[in-house]
Design a protein around this motif. Structure first.
Motif, mmCIF file in Angstrom:
data_model
loop_
_atom_site.group_PDB
_atom_site.id
_atom_site.type_symbol
_atom_site.label_atom_id
_atom_site.label_comp_id
_atom_site.label_asym_id
_atom_site.label_seq_id
_atom_site.Cartn_x
_atom_site.Cartn_y
_atom_site.Cartn_z
ATOM 1 N N VAL A 15 0.828 -1.209 0.000
ATOM 2 C CA VAL A 15 0.000 0.000 0.000
ATOM 3 C C VAL A 15 0.862 1.257 0.000
ATOM 4 O O VAL A 15 0.607 2.190 -0.758
ATOM 5 C CB VAL A 15 -0.989 -0.012 1.188
ATOM 6 N N TRP A 16 1.920 1.283 0.851
ATOM 7 C CA TRP A 16 2.720 2.519 0.867
ATOM 8 C C TRP A 16 3.540 2.674 -0.397
ATOM 9 O O TRP A 16 3.752 3.797 -0.876
ATOM 10 C CB TRP A 16 3.547 2.686 2.135
ATOM 11 N N ALA A 17 3.993 1.572 -0.979
ATOM 12 C CA ALA A 17 4.736 1.673 -2.238
ATOM 13 C C ALA A 17 3.830 2.199 -3.348
ATOM 14 O O ALA A 17 4.248 3.028 -4.165
ATOM 15 C CB ALA A 17 5.324 0.317 -2.617
ATOM 16 N N THR A 18 2.590 1.748 -3.351
ATOM 17 C CA THR A 18 1.617 2.266 -4.312
ATOM 18 C C THR A 18 1.338 3.740 -4.031
ATOM 19 O O THR A 18 1.238 4.557 -4.951
ATOM 20 C CB THR A 18 0.312 1.452 -4.249
ATOM 21 N N LEU A 20 3.338 5.902 -2.964
ATOM 22 C CA LEU A 20 4.442 6.739 -3.464
ATOM 23 C C LEU A 20 4.122 7.311 -4.834
ATOM 24 O O LEU A 20 4.502 8.438 -5.151
ATOM 25 C CB LEU A 20 5.740 5.932 -3.545
ATOM 26 N N LYS A 21 3.422 6.539 -5.649
ATOM 27 C CA LYS A 21 3.043 6.987 -6.986
ATOM 28 C C LYS A 21 2.175 8.247 -6.901
ATOM 29 O O LYS A 21 2.310 9.153 -7.710
ATOM 30 C CB LYS A 21 2.299 5.859 -7.698
ATOM 31 N N TYR A 22 1.318 8.276 -5.895
ATOM 32 C CA TYR A 22 0.378 9.389 -5.752
ATOM 33 C C TYR A 22 0.981 10.613 -5.058
ATOM 34 O O TYR A 22 0.400 11.689 -5.092
ATOM 35 C CB TYR A 22 -0.876 8.926 -5.013
ATOM 36 N N TRP A 30 -1.255 15.502 1.324
ATOM 37 C CA TRP A 30 -2.020 14.421 1.956
ATOM 38 C C TRP A 30 -1.586 13.032 1.500
ATOM 39 O O TRP A 30 -1.456 12.121 2.332
ATOM 40 C CB TRP A 30 -3.520 14.637 1.812
ATOM 41 N N PRO A 31 -1.348 12.841 0.213
ATOM 42 C CA PRO A 31 -0.807 11.521 -0.168
ATOM 43 C C PRO A 31 0.544 11.237 0.497
ATOM 44 O O PRO A 31 0.822 10.093 0.876
ATOM 45 C CB PRO A 31 -0.672 11.612 -1.693
ATOM 46 N N SER A 32 1.353 12.269 0.684
ATOM 47 C CA SER A 32 2.658 12.087 1.340
ATOM 48 C C SER A 32 2.478 11.720 2.804
ATOM 49 O O SER A 32 3.155 10.813 3.313
ATOM 50 C CB SER A 32 3.496 13.364 1.222
ATOM 51 N N VAL A 33 1.566 12.403 3.487
ATOM 52 C CA VAL A 33 1.298 12.107 4.902
ATOM 53 C C VAL A 33 0.808 10.667 5.052
ATOM 54 O O VAL A 33 1.285 9.925 5.912
ATOM 55 C CB VAL A 33 0.278 13.113 5.500
ATOM 56 N N LEU A 38 1.802 5.004 6.551
ATOM 57 C CA LEU A 38 1.785 3.581 6.203
ATOM 58 C C LEU A 38 3.180 2.972 6.272
ATOM 59 O O LEU A 38 3.340 1.822 6.690
ATOM 60 C CB LEU A 38 1.190 3.390 4.806
ATOM 61 N N MET A 39 4.199 3.741 5.883
ATOM 62 C CA MET A 39 5.578 3.259 6.006
ATOM 63 C C MET A 39 5.911 2.952 7.458
ATOM 64 O O MET A 39 6.472 1.894 7.769
ATOM 65 C CB MET A 39 6.561 4.310 5.482
#
Length: 106
Positions: A15-18, A20-22, A30-33, A38-39
């Motif tokens: 999920v967190w690797a996915t 990263l794309k966003y 927000w996608p970064s947070v 998740l990381m």
């Protein structure tokens, strides 16, 4: 219980690797947070598994779950190529994960 922690950690890695794309290089707030959260959860679950499981097994299985899952997500969600060669490589990774699980002491 350590194998459950390890599986959860691997699923969170997908999920967190996915995610990263966003984040677009961590330029979207927000996608970064969400991705960073998740990381941290994934690493925490991995650390719980490593209390009992061997380091090499834990890390290899965690990255294997993440690699296989992320490759599949890329093919399904992002329309990345789904070639026979890629499928064979995924099968080899899964075989390696299964082998490590079968030979682990914990």
């Amino acid at each position: 219980m350590p194998w459950i922690w390890l599986i959860i950690a691997g699923l969170l890695e997908i999920v967190w690797a996915t995610g990263l794309k966003y984040t677009e290089g961590f330029s979207k707030f927000w996608p970064s947070v969400g991705t960073i959260a998740l990381m941290l959860c994934s690493f925490w679950c991995l650390a719980q598994a490593m209390k009992t499981l061997p380091l090499g097994t834990s890390y290899a299985v965690w990255t294997g779950i993440g690699a296989v899952g992320t490759a599949i997500v890329g093919m399904v969600l992002f329309k990345e190529p789904a070639t026979v060669a890629r499928a064979l490589c995924i099968v080899l990774i899964v075989a390696g994960i299964a082998g490590l699980k079968l030979t682990a002491k914990a």
